[in-house]
Design an enzyme around this catalytic site. Structure first.
Site, short mmCIF file in Angstrom:
data_model
loop_
_atom_site.label_atom_id
_atom_site.label_comp_id
_atom_site.label_asym_id
_atom_site.label_seq_id
_atom_site.Cartn_x
_atom_site.Cartn_y
_atom_site.Cartn_z
CG HIS A 211 -1.90 -1.08 1.31
ND1 HIS A 211 -1.88 -2.05 2.29
CD2 HIS A 211 -2.97 -1.38 0.54
CE1 HIS A 211 -2.89 -2.89 2.12
NE2 HIS A 211 -3.56 -2.52 1.06
CE LYS B 178 -1.24 -9.94 -3.55
NZ LYS B 178 -2.63 -9.99 -3.29
P1 AMP Z 1 -6.37 -4.06 -0.63
O1 AMP Z 1 -6.29 -3.28 0.64
O2 AMP Z 1 -5.78 -5.43 -0.52
O3 AMP Z 1 -7.74 -4.04 -1.25
O4 AMP Z 1 -5.43 -3.31 -1.65
C1 AMP Z 1 -5.59 -1.94 -1.93
C2 AMP Z 1 -4.77 -1.60 -3.16
O5 AMP Z 1 -3.41 -1.91 -2.90
C3 AMP Z 1 -5.20 -2.43 -4.39
O6 AMP Z 1 -5.13 -1.61 -5.54
C4 AMP Z 1 -4.15 -3.51 -4.43
O7 AMP Z 1 -3.92 -4.01 -5.73
C5 AMP Z 1 -2.93 -2.76 -3.92
N1 AMP Z 1 -1.95 -3.69 -3.38
C6 AMP Z 1 -2.15 -4.63 -2.41
N2 AMP Z 1 -1.04 -5.35 -2.22
C7 AMP Z 1 -0.12 -4.86 -3.10
C8 AMP Z 1 1.24 -5.19 -3.39
N3 AMP Z 1 1.87 -6.18 -2.76
N4 AMP Z 1 1.87 -4.48 -4.35
C9 AMP Z 1 1.23 -3.48 -5.01
N5 AMP Z 1 -0.04 -3.13 -4.79
C10 AMP Z 1 -0.70 -3.80 -3.84
#
Ligand code: AMP
Length: 283
Positions: A37, A152
């Site tokens: 994030h 991701k």
């Molecule tokens: P989430 O909180 O898991 O819904 O993720 C929020 C945002 O962060 C989404 O756009 C995900 O694709 C991105 N994200 C989560 N993990 C990663 C990672 N390891 N690398 C890059 N972006 C990420």
């Protein structure tokens, strides 16, 4: 650090910013923030005058009730995490489902032109309608110049780009590289739930993706997929849900390789009761 729990107050605050012609970036998250994030937030901060980070565990995108209940919720820690990255620069929107959905917590139906019929869409019925619904709401509330999403969740990124195009929304969608732990495991809020033996085993996923990429140079997609399935069959802890090699624009699984197209390998794996996804560009 500004923290808003209600969209009305957030919109009023942002109106003043936009009246001064300051640009706004949005990073939608479900909290339990980690370095993945952080990489999105830092990119958003370098591109925009102001950055909104939304922290909202969106109930409508969970096809599995248990997964929704167990999803980590760590708002106080997330606020500290963002303070450490930015000083006090970030605007946090941490609403309740009622605030986001105006009391009607339900998905809308979207036509994502087939992008949702494979992989995550096939294994998680209704998931992308939930994602489309919440992201559209967030874009309408914040009206950012740019919104940031991680590769991701590559299929999610493709679907959001399509949704923004179809609905003619004015925000630009920016894709960001996958951020990994030193041992290669893609960072994820779900990693927190891995018991130590599963956490130790999980880097096998990326290791296998890297080998698959190498094999894809000389072998057919079918042969590579068979090889990957075999690797997981003999693994004592990790259970493969799917491995798919697909065109990175249409997300259609590849039948016959063409050197005019770009391909990506996508994977979903159970490590105990925790479901992990990852992907890699193949050419
Ligand atoms: P989430 O909180 O898991 O819904 O993720 C929020 C945002 O962060 C989404 O756009 C995900 O694709 C991105 N994200 C989560 N993990 C990663 C990672 N390891 N690398 C890059 N972006 C990420």
């Amino acid at each position: 650090m500004k923290i808003f729990h209600f969209k009305k107050e957030l919109s009023e605050y942002l109106k003043a910013i936009k009246n001064e012609d300051r640009s706004v970036g949005l990073v939608p998250t479900m909290g339990a923030l980690h370095d993945g994030h952080q990489s999105l937030v830092e990119k958003a901060m370098s591109d925009n005058d102001e950055v909104v980070v939304s922290i909202f565990v969106n109930p409508t995108q969970f096809n599995n009730k248990e997964d929704l209940i167990k999803y980590p919720r760590t708002l106080d820690r997330d606020v500290d995490f963002l303070k450490n990255i930015s000083g006090n620069k970030i605007i946090i929107y941490a609403p309740s489902p009622e605030d986001v959905y105006d009391g009607n917590v339900a998905s809308k139906n979207f036509n994502f032109k087939g992008l949702d019929s494979v992989m995550e869409g096939a294994f998680r019925p209704g998931h992308f309608d939930g994602v489309g619904t919440v992201v559209k709401r967030l874009l309408e509330i914040v009206k950012p110049n740019k919104a940031y999403f991680g590769e991701k969740d590559f299929q999610q990124l493709a679907i959001i780009k399509k949704m923004v195009e179809i609905h003619n929304l004015p925000s630009k969608i920016i894709g960001c590289d996958i951020y990994r732990a030193e041992d290669g495991l893609a960072m994820s809020s779900r990693n927190e739930r891995l018991k130590p033996k599963y956490r130790e085993a999980a880097p096998f996923i990326y290791k296998t993706l890297k080998s698959a990429k190498q094999k894809f140079g000389t072998k057919s997609a079918n042969k590579v997929s068979e090889w990957v399935k075999k690797q997981f069959k003999s693994h004592p802890l990790l259970e493969l849900e799917y491995f798919t090699i697909a065109d990175d624009k249409t997300l259609k699984p590849v039948n016959r390789k063409s050197n005019k197209k770009n391909y990506r390998a996508f994977i979903a794996v159970y490590a105990g009761d925790v479901r992990l996804i990852d992907n890699i560009a193949l050419n």
